[in-house]
Design a protein around this motif. Structure first.
Motif, mmCIF file in Angstrom:
data_model
loop_
_atom_site.group_PDB
_atom_site.id
_atom_site.type_symbol
_atom_site.label_atom_id
_atom_site.label_comp_id
_atom_site.label_asym_id
_atom_site.label_seq_id
_atom_site.Cartn_x
_atom_site.Cartn_y
_atom_site.Cartn_z
ATOM 1 N N LYS A 17 -7.054 -0.100 1.173
ATOM 2 C CA LYS A 17 -6.492 1.162 0.699
ATOM 3 C C LYS A 17 -6.787 2.254 1.722
ATOM 4 O O LYS A 17 -7.925 2.440 2.135
ATOM 5 C CB LYS A 17 -7.078 1.569 -0.644
ATOM 6 C CG LYS A 17 -6.479 2.887 -1.137
ATOM 7 C CD LYS A 17 -6.994 3.320 -2.474
ATOM 8 C CE LYS A 17 -6.262 4.618 -2.827
ATOM 9 N NZ LYS A 17 -6.538 5.097 -4.133
ATOM 10 N N SER A 34 -4.580 2.344 -15.683
ATOM 11 C CA SER A 34 -4.349 1.552 -14.470
ATOM 12 C C SER A 34 -3.139 0.649 -14.662
ATOM 13 O O SER A 34 -2.930 0.113 -15.748
ATOM 14 C CB SER A 34 -5.557 0.667 -14.165
ATOM 15 O OG SER A 34 -6.718 1.433 -13.970
ATOM 16 N N TYR A 58 4.568 6.622 -6.548
ATOM 17 C CA TYR A 58 3.112 6.698 -6.694
ATOM 18 C C TYR A 58 2.635 8.082 -7.127
ATOM 19 O O TYR A 58 1.777 8.215 -8.000
ATOM 20 C CB TYR A 58 2.440 6.261 -5.389
ATOM 21 C CG TYR A 58 0.937 6.181 -5.438
ATOM 22 C CD1 TYR A 58 0.273 5.504 -6.463
ATOM 23 C CD2 TYR A 58 0.164 6.755 -4.437
ATOM 24 C CE1 TYR A 58 -1.109 5.413 -6.489
ATOM 25 C CE2 TYR A 58 -1.215 6.668 -4.454
ATOM 26 C CZ TYR A 58 -1.842 5.996 -5.485
ATOM 27 O OH TYR A 58 -3.212 5.908 -5.513
ATOM 28 N N GLN A 62 0.327 9.085 -10.328
ATOM 29 C CA GLN A 62 -0.924 9.831 -10.194
ATOM 30 C C GLN A 62 -0.922 11.083 -11.069
ATOM 31 O O GLN A 62 -1.961 11.432 -11.639
ATOM 32 C CB GLN A 62 -1.175 10.190 -8.734
ATOM 33 C CG GLN A 62 -1.581 8.985 -7.905
ATOM 34 C CD GLN A 62 -2.043 9.390 -6.533
ATOM 35 O OE1 GLN A 62 -1.338 10.086 -5.808
ATOM 36 N NE2 GLN A 62 -3.241 8.964 -6.181
ATOM 37 N N GLU A 67 -3.684 4.923 -11.837
ATOM 38 C CA GLU A 67 -3.898 4.319 -10.519
ATOM 39 C C GLU A 67 -3.185 2.969 -10.491
ATOM 40 O O GLU A 67 -3.096 2.279 -11.513
ATOM 41 C CB GLU A 67 -5.393 4.144 -10.237
ATOM 42 C CG GLU A 67 -5.705 3.735 -8.819
ATOM 43 C CD GLU A 67 -5.066 4.643 -7.763
ATOM 44 O OE1 GLU A 67 -4.339 4.111 -6.898
ATOM 45 O OE2 GLU A 67 -5.296 5.866 -7.797
ATOM 46 N N TYR A 69 -2.760 -0.864 -8.704
ATOM 47 C CA TYR A 69 -3.423 -1.936 -7.958
ATOM 48 C C TYR A 69 -2.416 -3.070 -7.799
ATOM 49 O O TYR A 69 -1.937 -3.622 -8.786
ATOM 50 C CB TYR A 69 -4.650 -2.455 -8.716
ATOM 51 C CG TYR A 69 -5.682 -1.383 -8.952
ATOM 52 C CD1 TYR A 69 -6.698 -1.158 -8.033
ATOM 53 C CD2 TYR A 69 -5.622 -0.571 -10.077
ATOM 54 C CE1 TYR A 69 -7.629 -0.151 -8.234
ATOM 55 C CE2 TYR A 69 -6.546 0.437 -10.289
ATOM 56 C CZ TYR A 69 -7.549 0.634 -9.362
ATOM 57 O OH TYR A 69 -8.466 1.639 -9.562
ATOM 58 N N TYR A 94 -1.525 3.156 -2.498
ATOM 59 C CA TYR A 94 -2.366 2.634 -3.574
ATOM 60 C C TYR A 94 -3.133 1.400 -3.087
ATOM 61 O O TYR A 94 -2.948 0.946 -1.951
ATOM 62 C CB TYR A 94 -1.538 2.350 -4.831
ATOM 63 C CG TYR A 94 -0.298 1.507 -4.594
ATOM 64 C CD1 TYR A 94 -0.358 0.127 -4.539
ATOM 65 C CD2 TYR A 94 0.949 2.112 -4.426
ATOM 66 C CE1 TYR A 94 0.765 -0.636 -4.322
ATOM 67 C CE2 TYR A 94 2.091 1.359 -4.216
ATOM 68 C CZ TYR A 94 1.990 -0.013 -4.176
ATOM 69 O OH TYR A 94 3.108 -0.769 -3.953
ATOM 70 N N THR A 95 -3.976 0.866 -3.913
ATOM 71 C CA THR A 95 -4.885 -0.225 -3.555
ATOM 72 C C THR A 95 -4.170 -1.573 -3.570
ATOM 73 O O THR A 95 -3.488 -1.916 -4.530
ATOM 74 C CB THR A 95 -6.071 -0.256 -4.537
ATOM 75 O OG1 THR A 95 -6.668 1.037 -4.575
ATOM 76 C CG2 THR A 95 -7.116 -1.274 -4.117
#
Length: 187
Positions: A17, A34, A58, A62, A67, A69, A94-95
């Motif tokens: 990330k 999430s 995104y 937010q 969030e 993943y 994002y992750t």
């Protein structure tokens, strides 16, 4: 058995990330909303279109306190390499979680065992760590981030308005329903 309303299982993984390698655990997902999206593999075809679509939305996620993943059975190193080489994936802020052992993918029941790859699974997890939305697609069918945003808003609305439900095609600000005896047979 459905995963709806179950608590996410413990996990620990490495992720990519914002130009960094980070650790992600089940505790990381708790305390906020999430979205976890599983996809088959980096450097493929439908996957970058979906991840780019999520990247384009995104900021809206937010603003809702959500969030994102993205998880595949690739490593966090592969995620970095893909991020560095794909114009679509360069947009991802994002992750991106690596799950090379498949443990997380199995926890969410989206592993294709004979391939070692994930199905296209989408999960919305509330701040308490409970799964509130679960959608699993065939790998040839891409997802739509704007539709996911609508569903996130509906889940958040229902969570903050006990006794109300969101009807089909509900959008933020529209009328909801309050299930009661007086509504039976009237809809």
């Amino acid at each position: 058995m459905s995963l709806i309303n179950t608590e996410i299982k413990p996990f620990k993984a490495q992720a990519y990330k914002g130009g960094q390698f980070v650790e992600v655990t089940d505790a990381t997902l708790k305390g906020k909303w999430s979205v976890v999206v599983f996809y088959p593999a980096d450097f493929t075809f439908v996957c970058p279109t979906e991840l780019e679509d999520l990247a384009d939305h995104y900021e809206q996620f937010q603003k809702l306190g959500v969030e994102i993943y993205a998880v595949s059975t690739d490593t966090h190193f592969a995620h970095k390499a893909w991020h560095d080489t794909s114009d679509a994936i360069k947009k991802v802020q994002y992750t991106m979680v690596g799950d090379p052992t498949g443990a997380i993918t199995r926890n969410f029941d989206v592993m294709i065992e004979e391939e070692g790859l994930a199905l296209r699974g989408t999960f919305l997890i509330n701040p308490e760590g409970q799964i509130k939305l679960c959608e699993i697609h065939d790998n040839g069918i891409g997802r739509d981030a704007s539709e996911l945003l609508r569903k996130v808003k509906a889940a958040q609305y229902v969570a903050s308005h006990p006794g109300e439900v969101c009807p089909a095609k509900w959008k933020e600000g529209e009328k909801t329903l309050k299930p009661s005896l007086s509504l039976v047979g009237k809809i």
